[in-house]
Design a protein around this motif. Structure first.
Motif, PDB file in Angstrom:
ATOM      1  N   ARG A  15      -7.531  -0.475  -1.298  1.00  0.00           N
ATOM      2  CA  ARG A  15      -6.590   0.075  -0.371  1.00  0.00           C
ATOM      3  C   ARG A  15      -6.885   0.450   1.284  1.00  0.00           C
ATOM      4  O   ARG A  15      -8.113   0.980   1.484  1.00  0.00           O
ATOM      5  CB  ARG A  15      -5.399   0.623  -1.292  1.00  0.00           C
ATOM      6  N   ILE A  67      -3.247   9.444  -1.471  1.00  0.00           N
ATOM      7  CA  ILE A  67      -3.812  10.146  -3.075  1.00  0.00           C
ATOM      8  C   ILE A  67      -4.583  11.128  -3.458  1.00  0.00           C
ATOM      9  O   ILE A  67      -4.830  11.793  -3.651  1.00  0.00           O
ATOM     10  CB  ILE A  67      -4.121   8.212  -3.384  1.00  0.00           C
ATOM     11  N   ALA A 120      -3.637   4.569   2.765  1.00  0.00           N
ATOM     12  CA  ALA A 120      -3.292   5.144   1.372  1.00  0.00           C
ATOM     13  C   ALA A 120      -4.455   5.956   0.471  1.00  0.00           C
ATOM     14  O   ALA A 120      -3.503   7.055   0.050  1.00  0.00           O
ATOM     15  CB  ALA A 120      -2.645   3.938   0.645  1.00  0.00           C
ATOM     16  N   ALA A 174       1.009   4.074  -3.276  1.00  0.00           N
ATOM     17  CA  ALA A 174       0.579   5.462  -2.214  1.00  0.00           C
ATOM     18  C   ALA A 174       1.093   5.990  -2.938  1.00  0.00           C
ATOM     19  O   ALA A 174       1.355   7.748  -3.094  1.00  0.00           O
ATOM     20  CB  ALA A 174       0.334   5.448  -1.082  1.00  0.00           C
ATOM     21  N   CYS A 225       0.999   9.055  -6.289  1.00  0.00           N
ATOM     22  CA  CYS A 225       0.957  10.291  -5.848  1.00  0.00           C
ATOM     23  C   CYS A 225       2.031  11.385  -6.746  1.00  0.00           C
ATOM     24  O   CYS A 225       1.565  12.511  -7.193  1.00  0.00           O
ATOM     25  CB  CYS A 225       1.354  10.505  -3.638  1.00  0.00           C
ATOM     26  N   VAL A 253      -7.585   4.954  -8.419  1.00  0.00           N
ATOM     27  CA  VAL A 253      -7.713   4.347  -7.073  1.00  0.00           C
ATOM     28  C   VAL A 253      -8.674   3.633  -6.822  1.00  0.00           C
ATOM     29  O   VAL A 253      -9.359   3.286  -7.156  1.00  0.00           O
ATOM     30  CB  VAL A 253      -7.993   5.835  -5.808  1.00  0.00           C
ATOM     31  N   ASP A 303       0.815  -0.811  -0.136  1.00  0.00           N
ATOM     32  CA  ASP A 303      -0.266  -0.282   0.206  1.00  0.00           C
ATOM     33  C   ASP A 303       1.128   1.081  -0.309  1.00  0.00           C
ATOM     34  O   ASP A 303       0.397   2.448  -0.476  1.00  0.00           O
ATOM     35  CB  ASP A 303      -0.622   0.151   1.110  1.00  0.00           C
TER      36      ASP A 303
END
Ligand SMILES: O=C1C[C@@](O)(C(=O)O)C[C@@H](O)[C@@H]1O
Length: 267
Positions: free
Chosen positions: A136, A144, A140, A115, A119, A132, A111
């Motif tokens: 998750r 994001i 995380a 993430a 990002c 996305v 995770d």
């Protein structure tokens, strides 16, 4: 730019690049490109140029898995893939997706790394939207979504069930949950399930339609496989605002070709 179904300018929904998605707009066609090398990705992007495609989904998990990217090299590989596709198909908005192994994708990743990479992609300006996975870890997802909000980048919130179809109520609850994560002008809520009976397909369509009636968000409710194909072809009738359709290999079972779908949609 595509307007709404009456030809008027966009008033609601979410923009991915110059493509509006939402209840008032025509069904958008999203073509996945999933090459394992930069050359394969570029060849698929090239094929999309002659096809009736509105958005390209760059399935970064394939190139990341094939190159056995480490957390340290993943960013460079993902950027190169997005840059390569955008050089070939500069007119098409890019949706950057890392479909992890847990949700039917190719890249097995923690995770934290998931993430961090999303990002970076968000801040890089190389994509017009990011996918996305809402299953998750909440920390995380939150980092994001914060980064996407700051960058003004739309998100496609997604959840996959490759083996089964949850109940209609569960699926509706999932779409409603996704809609709590980001506002309607910045997010699409997407659910893909595997049906085993016609009743499963009906449940998925019913959940999508009910979500359409309750939510302002752009939606995608997909039943995969041969049995679920009707949900892709007639998704627009039941609340789906976009459909994944191929210009090369399929990224999930049951996707029609972009040309076949466009012919059916009379566009
Ligand atoms: O989430 C989705 C939907 C999908 O799984 C489908 O069933 O068409 C295809 C994937 O490429 C995409 O990321």
């Amino acid at each position: 730019m595509r307007g709404n179904i009456d030809g008027d300018p966009m008033t609601t929904g979410v923009m991915i690049g110059n493509v509006p998605l939402g209840a008032e707009h025509e069904t958008a066609i999203i073509a996945p490109v999933l090459g394992s090398t930069l050359d394969e990705l570029k060849a698929e992007a090239h094929a999309a140029l002659d096809a009736p495609v509105d958005i390209l989904e760059v399935r970064l998990d394939h190139v990341l898995a094939a190159s056995q990217a480490s957390p340290a090299t993943a960013k460079e590989r993902a950027y190169a893939a997005l840059q390569g596709v955008s050089e070939v198909a500069s007119s098409l908005p890019l949706l950057a997706t890392i479909r992890t192994a847990r949700e039917g994708g190719e890249w097995d990743v923690s995770d934290d790394v998931y993430a961090e990479l999303l990002c970076s992609i968000t801040s890089s300006g190389l994509a017009h939207a990011i996918d996305v996975e809402v299953a998750r870890h909440p920390a995380a997802i939150s980092v994001i979504l914060d980064t996407a909000e700051k960058s003004g980048l739309p998100v496609v919130l997604s959840r996959h069930f490759f083996d089964a179809t949850p109940t209609r109520e569960e699926m509706l609850a999932m779409l409603e949950y996704m809609a709590t994560l980001a506002p309607a002008d910045r997010a699409v809520a997407k659910l893909a399930v595997m049906p085993h009976t016609p009743e499963d397909v009906l449940a998925l369509l019913g959940a999508g339609l009910e979500a359409r009636n309750r939510l302002e968000h752009a939606l995608m409710a997909i039943a995969m496989g041969r049995l679920g194909r009707v949900s892709r072809l007639a998704g627009g009738v039941f609340g789906s605002d976009a459909c994944f359709a191929t210009v090369g290999p399929e990224s999930a079972p049951g996707q029609p070709s972009a040309r076949a779908l466009a012919a059916l949609l009379e566009r």
